[in-house]
Design an enzyme around this catalytic site. Structure first.
Site, PDB file in Angstrom:
ATOM      1  N   HIS A  17     -13.125   3.558   2.510  1.00 23.22           N
ATOM      2  CA  HIS A  17     -12.232   4.639   2.084  1.00 23.22           C
ATOM      3  C   HIS A  17     -13.077   5.801   1.550  1.00 23.22           C
ATOM      4  O   HIS A  17     -14.281   5.673   1.335  1.00 23.22           O
ATOM      5  CB  HIS A  17     -11.285   4.144   0.992  1.00 23.22           C
ATOM      6  N   SER A  23       0.850  -1.195   0.000  1.00 24.16           N
ATOM      7  CA  SER A  23       0.000   0.000   0.000  1.00 24.16           C
ATOM      8  C   SER A  23       0.884   1.242   0.000  1.00 24.16           C
ATOM      9  O   SER A  23       2.005   1.217   0.531  1.00 24.16           O
ATOM     10  CB  SER A  23      -0.859   0.000   1.261  1.00 24.16           C
ATOM     11  N   SER A  24       0.356   2.332  -0.533  1.00 20.26           N
ATOM     12  CA  SER A  24       1.139   3.574  -0.530  1.00 20.26           C
ATOM     13  C   SER A  24       1.332   4.127   0.881  1.00 20.26           C
ATOM     14  O   SER A  24       2.174   4.997   1.099  1.00 20.26           O
ATOM     15  CB  SER A  24       0.479   4.631  -1.421  1.00 20.26           C
TER      16      SER A  24
HETATM   17  O1  GFB Z   1      -9.633   7.081   2.056  1.00 21.74           O
HETATM   18  P1  GFB Z   1      -9.338   7.399   3.458  1.00 21.74           P
HETATM   19  O2  GFB Z   1     -10.254   6.819   4.489  1.00 21.74           O
HETATM   20  O3  GFB Z   1      -7.892   6.930   3.859  1.00 21.74           O
HETATM   21  O4  GFB Z   1      -9.373   8.995   3.674  1.00 21.74           O
HETATM   22  P2  GFB Z   1      -6.375   7.446   3.755  1.00 21.74           P
HETATM   23  C1  GFB Z   1      -8.754   9.870   2.796  1.00 21.74           C
HETATM   24  C2  GFB Z   1      -9.101  11.308   3.164  1.00 21.74           C
HETATM   25  O5  GFB Z   1     -10.489  11.528   2.887  1.00 21.74           O
HETATM   26  C3  GFB Z   1      -8.885  11.697   4.623  1.00 21.74           C
HETATM   27  C4  GFB Z   1     -11.085  12.186   3.987  1.00 21.74           C
HETATM   28  O6  GFB Z   1      -8.344  13.002   4.653  1.00 21.74           O
HETATM   29  C5  GFB Z   1     -10.280  11.686   5.180  1.00 21.74           C
HETATM   30  O7  GFB Z   1     -10.470  12.538   6.314  1.00 21.74           O
HETATM   31  N1  GFB Z   1     -12.521  11.904   4.023  1.00 21.74           N
HETATM   32  C6  GFB Z   1     -13.495  12.833   3.827  1.00 21.74           C
HETATM   33  C7  GFB Z   1     -13.135  10.736   4.262  1.00 21.74           C
HETATM   34  N2  GFB Z   1     -14.707  12.293   3.983  1.00 21.74           N
HETATM   35  C8  GFB Z   1     -14.518  10.979   4.246  1.00 21.74           C
HETATM   36  C9  GFB Z   1     -15.408   9.909   4.491  1.00 21.74           C
HETATM   37  O8  GFB Z   1     -16.646  10.035   4.513  1.00 21.74           O
HETATM   38  N3  GFB Z   1     -14.845   8.678   4.697  1.00 21.74           N
HETATM   39  C10 GFB Z   1     -13.491   8.490   4.665  1.00 21.74           C
HETATM   40  N4  GFB Z   1     -13.017   7.248   4.861  1.00 21.74           N
HETATM   41  N5  GFB Z   1     -12.618   9.512   4.476  1.00 21.74           N
HETATM   42  C11 GFB Z   1      -5.963   4.929   4.114  1.00 21.74           C
HETATM   43  C12 GFB Z   1      -5.224   4.118   5.135  1.00 21.74           C
HETATM   44  O9  GFB Z   1      -5.621   6.228   4.377  1.00 21.74           O
HETATM   45  O10 GFB Z   1      -5.551   4.660   2.787  1.00 21.74           O
HETATM   46  C13 GFB Z   1      -5.149   2.710   4.777  1.00 21.74           C
HETATM   47  O11 GFB Z   1      -5.786   4.338   6.399  1.00 21.74           O
HETATM   48  C14 GFB Z   1      -4.794   2.463   3.320  1.00 21.74           C
HETATM   49  O12 GFB Z   1      -4.197   2.106   5.609  1.00 21.74           O
HETATM   50  C15 GFB Z   1      -5.560   3.361   2.380  1.00 21.74           C
HETATM   51  O13 GFB Z   1      -3.426   2.657   3.120  1.00 21.74           O
HETATM   52  C16 GFB Z   1      -5.065   3.273   0.957  1.00 21.74           C
HETATM   53  O14 GFB Z   1      -5.973   7.650   2.342  1.00 21.74           O
HETATM   54  O15 GFB Z   1      -6.136   8.607   4.676  1.00 21.74           O
END
Ligand code: GFB
Length: 297
Positions: free
Chosen positions: A166, A94-95
């Site tokens: 995500h 993963s990145s």
């Molecule tokens: O995709 P995400 O959950 O994971 O969140 P990461 C990316 C960004 O989107 C963060 C915002 O800045 C979140 O605060 N965001 C905005 C939201 N609204 C939402 C929402 O409704 N749901 C979610 N989930 N996010 C993950 C890692 O990081 O990326 C994993 O935790 C994995 O380990 C994955 O590597 C690829 O990109 O921050």
């Protein structure tokens, strides 16, 4: 999501000798069950796409499961692959394995050069352990175990649960529900300033197949689209595709996570791969999949 995309791609290329097991038939965290499966099925090539994955909130809420489940799954599969003489294994990382403040775009050489992002440190540590185990088997026992680092993925069979998903899947569902309920507000987590790179899972599947054919190095290799957007831009794009024209409300009590993680994709581009699904088109296609499949049957 990744496993089903790989199967779609392999079937499209007319592979008929695929061995797949879903969770109800093989628990990859069960050491003896995995050893038994490998001893009996004797796979020639292994793609390890299985993992306990989730978005920023799930990573933050369940550090034990993200660390332990992933270590167990990958240790069992990688060791059994070695013990049964698997010809080639592809491990998906993963990145998020890269340091929080890595140079952008992130070259493969940034691994282990600085502290990780706290929200996903346990998951990242597990994935780094998987990379190191593949490299160790190759160095010590001469295996051909490769490790690929995809950027943030999305597409059919994504997880649309709002607590564990995500961002892209979460926003698609939120926008769809807000529109269906005639609401005029949609809550988005964080400040919207974080940047993320997105890759459609079908493009990832094509990249994995190319690397199985052409890449035989223990050095990790990035897979990304080469472009990133702010979460604010993503939210607007998703709302546009779904047809929701209400207001975006930013929930700043939720974490932003790493400020930026755009992968340097020079290495895989040189091998002749490039993504084919632009972000808007990929979101449209995933939206259609969501409408046809949600709520899950
Ligand atoms: O995709 P995400 O959950 O994971 O969140 P990461 C990316 C960004 O989107 C963060 C915002 O800045 C979140 O605060 N965001 C905005 C939201 N609204 C939402 C929402 O409704 N749901 C979610 N989930 N996010 C993950 C890692 O990081 O990326 C994993 O935790 C994995 O380990 C994955 O590597 C690829 O990109 O921050």
């Amino acid at each position: 999501m990744v496993g089903s995309a790989l199967v779609r791609r392999l079937e499209a290329e007319r592979f008929t000798n695929l061995l797949t097991r879903d969770r109800s038939h093989l628990d990859l965290s069960d050491e003896s069950a995995v050893a038994k499966f490998f001893a009996e099925a004797r796979p020639d090539i292994v793609i390890l796409a299985a993992a306990n994955v989730g978005g920023i909130k799930a990573n933050n809420d369940f550090p034990v499961e993200f660390l332990l489940d992933n270590l167990r799954i990958q240790n069992n599969v990688i060791r059994s692959a070695y013990q049964t003489g698997v010809r080639k294994l592809l491990f998906l990382g993963s990145s998020c394995i890269y340091p929080k403040l890595a140079p952008q775009p992130i070259p493969e050489s940034a691994l282990l050069t600085g502290p990780l992002e706290s929200t996903n440190e346990p998951y990242a540590i597990a994935k780094i352990a998987g990379i190191k185990l593949c490299q160790a088997y190759t160095r010590e026992y001469g295996t051909n175990f490769i490790s690929v680092m995809p950027t943030n993925l999305y597409g059919p069979n994504d997880n649309f649960d709002l607590e564990t998903s995500h961002v892209l899947a979460a926003l698609l569902r939120k926008a769809h529900e807000a529109k269906s309920r005639n609401e005029n507000k949609l809550i988005v987590w964080g400040t919207g300033e974080s940047r993320r790179e997105f890759l459609h899972v079908d493009d990832l599947a094509a990249a994995c197949l190319l690397l199985l054919e052409k890449y035989d190095s223990a050095e990790i290799i990035n897979i990304g689209s080469g472009e990133d957007v702010t979460i604010r831009e993503l939210a607007k794009l998703v709302c546009d595709v779904v047809g929701f024209d209400g207001e975006l409300v930013w929930d700043k009590t939720k974490p932003d996570g790493t400020p930026r993680k755009l992968l340097d994709v020079t290495r895989i581009r040189v091998l002749g791969w490039q993504p084919t699904i632009p972000l808007r088109k990929g979101i449209e296609q995933t939206h259609e999949w969501f409408l046809a499949n949600w709520p899950q049957k």
